[in-house]
Enzyme design. Structure first.
Site, PDB file in Angstrom:
ATOM      1  CB  CYS A  33      -0.943   0.004   1.203  1.00  0.00           C
ATOM      2  SG  CYS A  33      -0.061   0.085   2.771  1.00  0.00           S
ATOM      3  CB  CYS A 103      -3.476  -0.520   8.909  1.00  0.00           C
ATOM      4  SG  CYS A 103      -4.324  -0.632   7.324  1.00  0.00           S
TER       5      CYS A 103
HETATM    6 FE1  FES Z   1      -1.643   0.164   4.237  1.00  0.00          FE
HETATM    7 FE2  FES Z   1      -3.413   1.070   5.882  1.00  0.00          FE
HETATM    8  S1  FES Z   1      -3.706   0.643   3.765  1.00  0.00           S
HETATM    9  S2  FES Z   1      -1.310   0.789   6.255  1.00  0.00           S
END
Ligand code: FES
Length: 145
Positions: A33, A103
């Protein structure tokens, strides 16, 4: 889809910032991400975390989990902070959607990375702590903010 606690910690995050001359600083990132988290620890001579701050360049759940993780380890010993798991952070936030579990993993890793830095600076071994993955590239990105 987010709990009230997640929304609260996202909109009003605790412990945002930096600590100058921190006892330990850890930066981690998630390659998928692209989110980055940095945790600063101020640890006293008895191994108690006096203060803890974070900077997160990432999604709302990353902000909420760093906020909660720093709240949970403040005032704790290094050994207690070692036991902080992403699961405990998620539970304290009344859960996260499945796609956001990573996360909370980042928050656990950031705390461990800061503890690792502390152990290296102090020349001590913290039981159960492993060297974090290098996050050099990510450090540069955060510093350039
Ligand atoms: Fe990667 Fe939240 S989407 S840390």
């Amino acid at each position: 889809m987010y709990s009230e606690k997640v929304i609260d910690h996202f909109t009003n995050p605790r412990n945002v910032g930096e600590i100058e001359n921190a006892s330990g600083v850890g930066t981690v990132g998630n390659a998928k991400c692209g989110d980055i988290m940095r945790v600063y620890l101020d640890i006293d001579d008895d191994g108690v975390i006096r203060d803890c701050k974070f900077k997160t360049f990432g999604c709302g759940a990353a902000v909420a989990t760093s906020s909660m993780a720093t709240e949970m380890i403040k005032g704790k010993t290094v050994q207690e902070a070692m036991k902080l798991t992403n699961k405990a952070v998620m539970e304290a936030l009344d859960g996260l959607p499945p796609v956001k579990v990573h996360c909370s993993v980042l928050a656990e890793e950031a705390v461990h990375a800061a503890l690792w830095d502390y152990s290296q600076k102090k020349g001590i071994v913290i039981e159960g702590l492993e060297k974090p993955e290098e996050a050099e590239e990510q450090k540069v990105e955060l510093d350039a903010e």
